[in-house]
Scaffold this motif. Structure first.
Motif, PDB file in Angstrom:
ATOM      1  N   ALA A 288       0.834  -1.208   0.000  1.00  0.00           N
ATOM      2  CA  ALA A 288       0.000   0.000   0.000  1.00  0.00           C
ATOM      3  C   ALA A 288       0.866   1.255   0.000  1.00  0.00           C
ATOM      4  N   TRP A 289       1.935   1.225   0.758  1.00  0.00           N
ATOM      5  CA  TRP A 289       2.858   2.375   0.767  1.00  0.00           C
ATOM      6  C   TRP A 289       3.587   2.496  -0.569  1.00  0.00           C
ATOM      7  N   LEU A 292       1.297   4.359  -2.915  1.00  0.00           N
ATOM      8  CA  LEU A 292       1.298   5.807  -2.681  1.00  0.00           C
ATOM      9  C   LEU A 292       2.550   6.456  -3.279  1.00  0.00           C
ATOM     10  N   GLU A 295       2.255   6.611  -7.009  1.00  0.00           N
ATOM     11  CA  GLU A 295       1.271   7.612  -7.440  1.00  0.00           C
ATOM     12  C   GLU A 295       1.740   9.038  -7.194  1.00  0.00           C
ATOM     13  N   ALA A 297       1.917  10.356  -4.241  1.00  0.00           N
ATOM     14  CA  ALA A 297       1.182  10.873  -3.079  1.00  0.00           C
ATOM     15  C   ALA A 297       2.110  10.928  -1.864  1.00  0.00           C
ATOM     16  N   GLU A 300       0.859  12.189   1.773  1.00  0.00           N
ATOM     17  CA  GLU A 300       0.033  11.179   2.440  1.00  0.00           C
ATOM     18  C   GLU A 300       0.880  10.006   2.928  1.00  0.00           C
ATOM     19  N   LEU A 301       1.844   9.584   2.122  1.00  0.00           N
ATOM     20  CA  LEU A 301       2.731   8.489   2.522  1.00  0.00           C
ATOM     21  C   LEU A 301       3.545   8.869   3.752  1.00  0.00           C
ATOM     22  N   GLN A 304       1.400   8.811   6.851  1.00  0.00           N
ATOM     23  CA  GLN A 304       1.148   7.445   7.311  1.00  0.00           C
ATOM     24  C   GLN A 304       2.380   6.832   7.963  1.00  0.00           C
TER      25      GLN A 304
END
Length: 351
Positions: A288-289, A292, A295, A297, A300-301, A304
């Motif tokens: 999932a990381w 990100l 993408e 992102a 956001e990464l 998190q």
């Protein structure tokens, strides 16, 4: 004093900063592993020449090796004098050393003395120096550490840099180690020094500190990248008063985006580092990381990573490892502009 003077480390240390030049005559390979801080490298046998002479010494004998090595050493010393030292005045005072204080440094010291320079040769050479550093770090000076604590991205490193600029005493272990002290801490443009070089730099910083003034240091773990902080230094740090830096999480994300810009531009490199966290967080979370990162992102990464990895790890370790953290002085930072760090550093330095 008769020159060349051959003196033990104990006699040289009080005067170490008074030498005009510290000359390491070992090969460039030996020098790269570690050397006396501030020394310049003037090999009397370079890497290839040292292997050639050393092989001859082992396979044939010392006499034949010296016959081959002597003209090489003489030519190299002559070149160093002509290119580096020809303009030095009579009172120029060099310190010369090699591996064990033998023929390599002895040859250069003898020629320097014949010229008329007051040259000193380190008895026992680098080997004696290294033993001295190891002993000193087993019982480091009684400096007054003030430990800068704070969650990842709170600006500890920037605060240390600013403290140094305003005149405070700082032991910046991450800078000495060329590493930011986390799984993403590798600096792309600076390889880490060797463990011995790291220890030499710590020793050199410690010996120059004024014991009557505080020394600011970050709340490091025992290892900074691949390098280990000497045990006795770490023990002193962990028993010292703490300063807790507070910065909002949005500002921490902004700061980390600035400091880790190289990862923001290279998702593949970032993902390669995140793979080291699979055992802690599981494959699904790391994937999932990765998504990100791919993408773009990054904010956001980073957020998190702070919430799910860095902050919990910090909170688990800080109280356990730094015994005075519960009584820490709180330092609130409102923003990450240079003037915010200058104001904070000046307040700490004046306290």
């Amino acid at each position: 004093m008769k020159y060349p003077a051959v003196l033990p480390l104990a006699d040289i240390l009080p005067e170490l900063d008074s030498f005009d030049t510290i000359i390491d005559v070992r090969s460039e390979g030996e020098f790269a592993l570690d050397h006396v801080p501030g020394a310049i490298n003037c090999p009397v046998l370079n890497n290839e020449e040292r292997i050639r002479v050393g092989t001859l010494y082992k396979q044939v004998g010392s006499f034949e090796a010296k016959k081959v090595g002597a003209p090489i050493v003489a030519a190299n010393i002559a070149r160093h004098i002509e290119t580096l030292f020809a303009d030095k005045p009579r009172e120029w005072k060099p310190l010369v050393y090699c591996w064990r204080g033998g023929n390599r440094s002895g040859s250069m010291a003898l020629i320097f003395a014949k010229i008329g320079w007051p040259v000193v040769q380190l008895e026992g050479g680098y080997k004696a120096y290294r033993a001295g550093v190891s002993t000193a770090l087993e019982n480091p000076p009684e400096v007054d550490f003030r430990v800068i604590c704070g969650t990842t991205g709170s600006g500890k490193s920037r605060l240390l840099e600013t403290l140094e600029r305003v005149g405070a005493q700082v032991l910046d272990l991450e800078r000495l180690a060329a590493h930011r002290g986390s799984v993403l801490g590798h600096l792309p443009d600076a390889p880490q020094p060797t463990q011995k070089m790291f220890e030499s730099q710590i020793w050199d910083k410690l010996r120059h500190f004024d014991p009557n003034r505080p020394v600011f240091v970050e709340s490091e773990s025992k290892k900074v990248g691949n390098l280990r902080v000497p045990d006795a230094v770490m023990a002193r740090m962990r028993a010292s008063p703490c300063i807790a830096v507070n910065l909002s999480r949005p500002n921490r994300v902004r700061l980390l985006m600035e400091d880790y810009e190289h990862f923001a531009r290279d998702a593949d490199a970032l993902n390669g580092q995140l793979d080291h966290l699979v055992q802690l967080h599981g494959r699904a979370k790391i994937d999932a990381w990765h998504a990100l990162a791919n993408e773009g992102a990054m904010p956001e990464l980073v957020d998190q990573l702070l919430v799910e990895h860095y902050d919990p790890a910090y909170l688990r370790s800080i109280d356990r490892n730094f015994t005075q953290y519960a009584q820490a002085q709180v330092l609130d930072l409102n923003d990450i502009a240079p003037e915010d760090f200058v104001a904070a550093a000046k307040a700490l330095h004046a306290a």
